[in-house]
Write a protein that holds these residues in place. Sequence first.
Motif, PDB file in Angstrom:
ATOM      1  N   ASP A 156     -20.464   5.715  -5.809  1.00 47.85           N
ATOM      2  CA  ASP A 156     -19.937   6.383  -6.963  1.00 47.85           C
ATOM      3  C   ASP A 156     -18.440   6.935  -6.629  1.00 47.85           C
ATOM      4  O   ASP A 156     -18.219   6.921  -5.367  1.00 47.85           O
ATOM      5  CB  ASP A 156     -20.585   7.640  -6.991  1.00 47.85           C
ATOM      6  N   ASP A 169     -20.111   5.184 -11.665  1.00 45.81           N
ATOM      7  CA  ASP A 169     -21.172   4.740 -10.673  1.00 45.81           C
ATOM      8  C   ASP A 169     -21.095   3.279 -10.746  1.00 45.81           C
ATOM      9  O   ASP A 169     -21.281   2.388 -11.522  1.00 45.81           O
ATOM     10  CB  ASP A 169     -22.374   5.236 -11.584  1.00 45.81           C
ATOM     11  N   ASP A 318     -26.107   9.328 -12.605  1.00 46.39           N
ATOM     12  CA  ASP A 318     -27.409   9.345 -12.881  1.00 46.39           C
ATOM     13  C   ASP A 318     -28.265   9.622 -11.349  1.00 46.39           C
ATOM     14  O   ASP A 318     -29.315   9.933 -11.422  1.00 46.39           O
ATOM     15  CB  ASP A 318     -28.119   7.798 -13.189  1.00 46.39           C
ATOM     16  N   GLY A 319     -27.288   9.646 -10.235  1.00 46.57           N
ATOM     17  CA  GLY A 319     -28.123  10.160  -9.117  1.00 46.57           C
ATOM     18  C   GLY A 319     -28.326  11.454  -9.155  1.00 46.57           C
ATOM     19  O   GLY A 319     -29.313  11.906  -8.315  1.00 46.57           O
ATOM     20  N   ASP A 357     -30.351   8.236  -4.650  1.00 49.63           N
ATOM     21  CA  ASP A 357     -29.239   7.420  -5.394  1.00 49.63           C
ATOM     22  C   ASP A 357     -27.826   8.228  -4.820  1.00 49.63           C
ATOM     23  O   ASP A 357     -28.084   9.287  -4.519  1.00 49.63           O
ATOM     24  CB  ASP A 357     -29.282   7.383  -6.756  1.00 49.63           C
ATOM     25  N   ASN A 358     -26.830   7.452  -4.840  1.00 49.72           N
ATOM     26  CA  ASN A 358     -25.598   8.234  -4.818  1.00 49.72           C
ATOM     27  C   ASN A 358     -25.339   9.390  -5.894  1.00 49.72           C
ATOM     28  O   ASN A 358     -25.965   9.238  -6.941  1.00 49.72           O
ATOM     29  CB  ASN A 358     -24.415   7.203  -4.863  1.00 49.72           C
TER      30      ASN A 358
HETATM   31 MG    MG Z   1     -26.531   5.881  -9.917  1.00 44.31          MG
END
Ligand code: MG
Length: 369
Positions: A156, A169, A318-319, A357-358
């Motif tokens: 990201d 992302d 979205d992380g 997630d990142n």
């Molecule tokens: Mg992501």
Amino acid sequence: MRDAEAMLTIGDFARASRLSAKALRRYDELGLLPPARVDPFTGYRYYAEEQVERARLVAWLRRIGMPLAEVGRVCERYAADPEAAARAIRAYWAGVESETAARRDLAASLVDHLKGTTEMTPEITNGMTTETTTPVSALRTAVRLDRGRVRASQQDAAHADPHLLAVADGYGPEGARAARAAVEALAALPRDRWTARSGEVLDALEDGVRGAAAALTELTGSGTTLTAAAWTGGRLAVAHVGDSRAYLLRDGALVRLTRDHTVVQALVDAGELDPAEAADRPDRALLLKALDGGDVPPEPEIVVHGTRPGDRLLLCTDGLSAVVPTDAIRRALTGAGGPEATVDALVALARERGGPDNVACVVADVAPA
Ligand code: MG
């Protein structure tokens, strides 16, 4: 060689398939619908009876506006697996509806914009009316990147300055480079483009996204989302491709400014999927649009929104938004902390939920100057 007598002439075939002879010649050139036989002496084209079905499919797909390359792919699928072709048509149509919804929103934003619920004041300069920002407010920003607890690398990227906020992302083997390049291309635009009149800021955003797309042309199999917001002193213009998000917190209520460019969101928009089920879908991250270095850069979705002192903005990947429930995000944003403390709190929430997630997030406060 097949007997021409048992075959259809191009005229008969055109009538049976409802495609013009001209279209048939073009589809032949494209390899989409080659004739079964071309007379070596006269050059006449002949089609087999069993080609009519495929030709009708092509005609229907063209009628719903599907581009030729996509028509070719659906036809190939249809030959092997009609179910897969049906799914492809459904996904295509969901994309069309999502695109239309985005244009509807932009039209509404522009109507609002032209009606002028603005905090900018007209100023008379040399007899000409120009729009200039009044120093009623300033943006106080904080940015945070977190690799999370599972991912081996950070893909990201984020940027925040007093006029431009962005998150990206990346995905694919060069996702980190893609995300960084996209954000840097945007941030590289001259500063005065972000402080110009709001119509020009929209142009700057589009140029920025185009520059970001151009920066990715050497990457294959990799790409990135990009959500960017330019703040002009009284108004926020957001350009967006993919499933990263922009939110506005005002008077304790959190409003999402962007729509995810995902297959799942398109199905929700088309009324084919219950929004409550969307978050649990394993394919929820499947993007309809991204900056991927393709020949045709995707059109960003653009939203314009008025801001006022006391507003708080959040851009995130979205992380954060897919991991932390929206209400928990809202509570963290409503907390007493400034932007720095708030980005820390948001990252901590994602980590508490496993940090799968990142995360990239930007928090910006519209503060009295
Ligand atoms: Mg992501």
